[in-house]
Design a protein around this motif. Structure first.
Motif, short mmCIF file in Angstrom:
data_model
loop_
_atom_site.label_atom_id
_atom_site.label_comp_id
_atom_site.label_asym_id
_atom_site.label_seq_id
_atom_site.Cartn_x
_atom_site.Cartn_y
_atom_site.Cartn_z
N LEU A 156 0.86 -1.18 0.00
CA LEU A 156 0.00 0.00 0.00
C LEU A 156 0.89 1.23 0.00
O LEU A 156 1.71 1.40 0.91
N GLU A 244 -14.17 -0.20 1.64
CA GLU A 244 -12.80 -0.56 1.30
C GLU A 244 -12.36 -1.76 2.12
O GLU A 244 -12.68 -1.90 3.30
N MET A 246 -9.82 -3.61 4.17
CA MET A 246 -8.60 -3.62 4.96
C MET A 246 -7.62 -2.52 4.58
O MET A 246 -6.42 -2.75 4.52
N GLY A 247 -8.12 -1.37 4.29
CA GLY A 247 -7.24 -0.26 3.94
C GLY A 247 -6.77 -0.29 2.50
O GLY A 247 -6.06 0.61 2.05
N ARG B 391 -14.88 3.67 4.60
CA ARG B 391 -15.04 2.32 5.13
C ARG B 391 -16.21 2.26 6.11
O ARG B 391 -16.51 3.25 6.78
N ALA B 457 -4.41 4.48 4.09
CA ALA B 457 -4.16 3.04 4.16
C ALA B 457 -4.81 2.40 5.37
O ALA B 457 -4.50 1.27 5.71
#
Lengths: 430, 534
Positions: A156, A244, A246-247, B391, B457
């Motif tokens: 990432l 999203e 898990m990031g 999220r 992230a």
């Protein structure tokens, strides 16, 4: 009479002006807009000379073959694109491509009665009003979709290549619906099963999930998640597909281009479009560009892709439009580009890196950093293998780069039954 | 002196970070077959009684190493021996070393613990888990020291009762993976698969041949997380009987079952899916991990100016019958529903001194009760766009009802220590223990937890936990935040609040009704951890 003639002329004039205004708006649309991509798709590009390496100096020629939406990421100093001649990649000998069988599309576009082992709609009429969903069914039942061990590495990255996280995990999956028979008799309702287990980082090591996908498209997947900290599996929900993961810079519905439900979307077939794609790459591509987000020095091919537009029906879905470029031989997604419902600007896109199994005879890609596998087992399958993808969120901005190291695996009935079982989910690495 | 309900308690979520990303580096590999991973955690805790002062209670340094040795793959052991139907085998170990320097840093504790020779902060190393996994399809075996978790509850002792807990250093506020006491046992799972209307069915058996252990609880009131009731942080030393002030001489004999083969424990469960509903039927025959204290009437009594109280600890035989189920409703609620119901025998309970014969026929202030627990829960990934538009939040809520089947009004919970008084005059330096905490026939508690992640992230991971006992109005809140700084480092901050809405009664769940007292003993705390993982 004069009055009405004048009125008619004025109306025509107004219509012309409106059209001209629209055209002007289209030309000035920003690169990341939905309209810009539609305009780009509508263009017929001039031929691109294969067998040579293109650089940033060749941008003018490449622009016709790379989606306008992604230009800002793919053109940079030092870029190199080896463009190989377009090839045809045959499907496995036993893969049914005659469209025969007792199955059909219902009025909602749902495939009924199909049991796998072939491409459901090998002959597509472009004028067919259901061409788009038929292509998606071909994608969802593409050859080589499953049946492998796949160690993976995911990075990432923020802008300027800053590495935020690194993950190692392994996906193992098997096709159950393989045509006239099921891999494990008695499980005819199952399309495929997958277990994915994390290897690192430590706080996720041993976390694993099992997913069961069913032949009946109306039936949601079943899922379980084993967390080492809990020491037991937990049932998971499948129908939430827009958060999203898990990031990572993708949502569950983005997996493999489209991993959602047919009936939740409106479908439009946009025709064919020649496009550069990373099919049959030599190796897991090195990443380049100012942010290390896109493949560099990779081998590309011009593919005459099917283009499908997917418009989610739900008004709270993050996407207004999702456009897929689908490979005509393998039905793999080459590119997935999605637009933000708020402004029709680019939100996310993904490019997939695939390699034809028979090319392993001449060129073997790299092994996973943590596992050596016998890649000769990939020969003879005549399918594309997934070597990875990049997933870029243009609005964050941020990217997820994944490398896959696939080894084909043929599961026996007994082994599949034991491995893909709830029994296997009640304990883990620790 | 009776703490029978202590570990039947709820403990609150070490939340599932289902939406949370990982944040560390790769495993260390030695050759092709050995993998090592682990972490070092520097955990600092400061207690803020009533938020009026700050008190260092923890400076716990933990190093954990976890290893796995793949010595049998593809029916070949050590790369050369054909093992036939035995397809795979691995050896796993988890070792942990701990040193809590707070006991050396705090001068008052240095003095206190140096006097009695017992030093809780000493370096402690344990091979927590060591087991071999063997795969002989359709049978799989795990042999060795291990943890086994059954049930659908999160951090609640209903079916998750095979391994006892170490509650001595931070009660239940740690991940239960880290505070379960692993036991030497054999676990076998036989995969059945489809069986009539059932799918994914299997039978699991657990056998613990000799390793009987019970929950570890600190009772020394100097220990920061000692369970010493709702009163003063003192040991009782006095009894007042018939107007006389007597010294208390309390002796506790260990009556726990010994670690021998005759005290084996065993259980089994059948698990399957039926019509989309995953369920299990469970049975476990073991020993209560909760310790009861039985008064020995024949040797207890007044001897001169001393009241001698002889107790023997009891961990009675217990049987658990359990039913669990879960269902993922994808259509209407988009939630996963969980249910667990357990019938338990042999729960040790205190009986009030002076209770009538009908309630305490032996006059030993001790009984064994039967209980029933019912839990229903729902988990839901939920969009709250105004808080997070990238999220979902993972929301999890649970509701528990615990019912004593043979309840009587003389059952008692947690005692309290208070100053001894005679004729309205406080006796300096003298403390008595009383127990007015009457157990309720029906007990309730509800929990709620929410987690998500922020940042490009997902490296910032907040969590929120709430628990509430509607009868005592005791509550607990946790606000936590993990920041994954780099591939190796995580900073974790956590604030625990204990509070109650009203009243003075003590509930059974060790929430704000017990640990949110306004007498200076409240246990609100801030925990900051620095974690290096590999």
């Amino acid at each position: 009479m004069t009055v009405s003639m004048t009125a008619a002329r004025a109306g025509v004039l107004a219509a012309l002006l409106a059209t001209a205004g629209l055209a002007a708006a289209e030309n000035s649309a920003p690169d990341g807009s939905y309209q810009a991509l539609r305009d780009w798709i509508a263009q017929a590009p001039e031929a691109l000379q294969p067998g040579r390496t293109y650089t940033a100096a060749d941008r003018a020629a490449l622009e016709a073959y790379l989606p306008r939406t992604v230009w800002q990421y793919y053109f940079f100093d030092g870029m190199e694109m080896e463009v190989a001649p377009t090839a045809h990649y045959p499907t496995p000998d036993n893969w049914k491509m005659d469209g025969s069988g007792d199955y059909r599309l219902d009025e909602h576009g749902i495939l009924r009665g199909f049991k796998g082992g072939g491409t459901p709609f090998p002959q597509l009429e472009e004028s067919d009003p259901q061409a788009a969903v038929k292509l998606i069914w071909n994608l969802m039942w593409r050859p080589g979709e499953h049946d492998y061990d796949m160690p993976m590495m995911t990075w990432l990255r923020s802008e300027n290549g800053k590495l935020d996280r690194e993950m190692e995990y392994m996906s193992t999956n098997a096709t159950y619906a393989i045509g006239d028979r099921c891999l494990v008799p008695g499980y005819e309702e199952v399309k495929s099963k997958r277990i994915m287990e994390f290897r690192s980082p430590r706080d996720m090591a041993g976390a694993k999930d099992m997913q069961v996908v069913y032949v009946d498209h109306d039936r949601e997947d079943s899922g379980w998640l084993y967390m080492p900290a809990q020491r037991k599996p937990r049932r998971t929900l499948a129908s939430e597909r827009t958060s999203e993961l898990m990031g990572m810079d993708m949502i569950r519905e983005d997996l493999n281009g489209f991993n959602g439900k047919i009936h939740e979307n409106n479908w439009t077939y946009l025709g064919r479009r020649k496009i550069l794609a990373t099919v049959n790459v030599k190796d897991n591509p090195e990443m380049g560009g100012p942010h290390l987000w896109v493949p560099n020095k990779a081998r590309w091919e011009v593919r005459d892709a099917y283009v499908v537009m997917i418009d989610p029906k739900a008004t709270d879905h993050p996407y207004s439009h999702r456009i897929l470029f689908i490979d005509p031989d393998s039905y793999w997604t080459l590119w997935m580009i999605s637009f933000d419902r708020k402004d029709d600007q680019l939100l996310r896109f993904a490019q997939h890196f695939t390699k034809y199994s028979e090319s392993y005879r001449e060129e073997t890609p790299q092994q996973a950093p943590y596992l050596n596998q016998d890649f000769t087992k990939n020969l003879g399958h005549h399918v594309f293998l997934h070597l990875g993808e990049n997933d870029i969120n243009a609005k964050k901005p941020h990217a997820t780069i994944t490398h896959c190291f696939v080894k084909k695996r043929v599961f026996s009935e007994a082994r599949a039954q034991q491995f893909y079982s709830l029994r296997n989910m009640i304990s883990g690495r620790r | 002196m009776n703490f029978p309900r202590a570990t039947g308690s709820l403990a609150l979520f070490a939340c599932l970070n289902l939406a949370a990303p990982p944040g560390a580096h790769a495993i260390v590999t030695l050759g092709d077959n050995v993998e090592l991973e682990g972490f070092v955690n520097v955990q600092n805790g400061v207690r803020q009684p009533n938020f009026e002062s700050a008190d260092l209670i923890m400076q716990r340094n933990t190093a954990q190493v976890e290893g796995k040795y793949y010595f049998l793959k593809d029916s070949t052991a050590f790369g050369r021996f054909d093992t036939g139907r035995l397809e795979e085998a691995t050896f796993t170990f988890v070792g942990r070393g701990v040193y809590d320097s707070a006991y050396d840093i705090r001068e008052s504790w240095q003095d206190a613990y140096s006097r009695d020779g017992h030093h809780p902060g000493e370096i402690d190393f344990k091979l927590r888990e060591a087991f071999v996994d063997l795969l002989l399809p359709p049978l799989s075996l795990r042999l060795g020291r291990q943890q086994v978790v059954w049930g659908e509850t999160d951090n609640f002792r209903a079916l998750d009762a095979i391994n006892p807990l170490d509650l001595s250093w931070h009660w239940t506020w740690e991940s239960w993976e880290d505070i379960r006491i692993p036991l030497w046992m054999a676990r076998a799972v036989y995969d059945v698969g489809k069986l009539g209307p059932f799918d994914e069915s299997f039978v699991e058996a657990v056998y613990i041949p000799w390793d009987v252990q019970h929950n570890k609880i600190a009772t020394d009131p100097r220990r920061p997380w000692a369970l010493h009731g709702a009163g003063l942080t003192e040991n009782a030393n006095t009894v007042i009987a018939n107007g006389r002030v007597l010294d208390l001489d309390m002796r506790v004999r260990d009556g726990a079952p010994s670690r021998s083969f005759e005290n084996g424990q065993a259980g089994a469960r059948f698990k399957a899916i039926w019509g989309g509903v995953e369920f299990s039927l469970n049975y476990f025959y073991g020993y209560s991990a909760d310790t009861g204290y039985r008064l020995m009437p024949n040797t207890s009594g007044i001897f001169g100016n001393t009241y001698r109280a002889d107790f023997v600890t009891k961990n009675p035989r217990t049987q658990l019958f359990g039913l669990t189920a879960n269902y993922s409703d994808e259509t209407y609620t988009q939630a996963v529903f969980r249910m667990e119901s357990v019938y338990t025998t042999g729960t040790p309970v205190s009986i009030a001194p002076g209770a009538p014969r009908s309630a305490d026929p032996d006059g030993d202030q001790y009984d064994e009760a039967r209980r029933m627990v019912v839990m229903i829960a729902a988990d839901r990934p939920t969009w709250i766009h105004w808080l997070n538009d990238q999220r979902t939040f993972f929301l999890s809520s649970q509701f528990f009802w615990r019912h004593y089947l043979d309840w009587n009004p003389f059952m008692r919970g947690i005692p309290a220590v208070s100053e001894a008084e005679l004729n309205g005059t406080v006796l300096p330096g003298r403390f008595i223990s009383t127990n007015t905490d009457r157990i309720d026939e029906n007990e309730f508690v509800m929990t709620f937890a929410a987690t998500t992640s922020y940042g490009a992230a997902g490296l910032m991971q907040p969590k929120f936990v709430f628990a509430f006992d509607p009868r005592s109005t005791g509550a607990y809140n946790q606000i936590g935040f993990d920041y994954l700084v780099s591939k190796h480092f995580t900073v974790r901050a956590q604030q625990n609040f204990f509070w109650r809405m009203e009243g003075r009664s003590i509930g059974p769940w060790e929430l704000g009704d017990l640990w949110g007292q306004s007498n200076g003993n409240s246990r609100n705390e801030t925990i900051v951890s620095l974690i290096y993982q590999f």
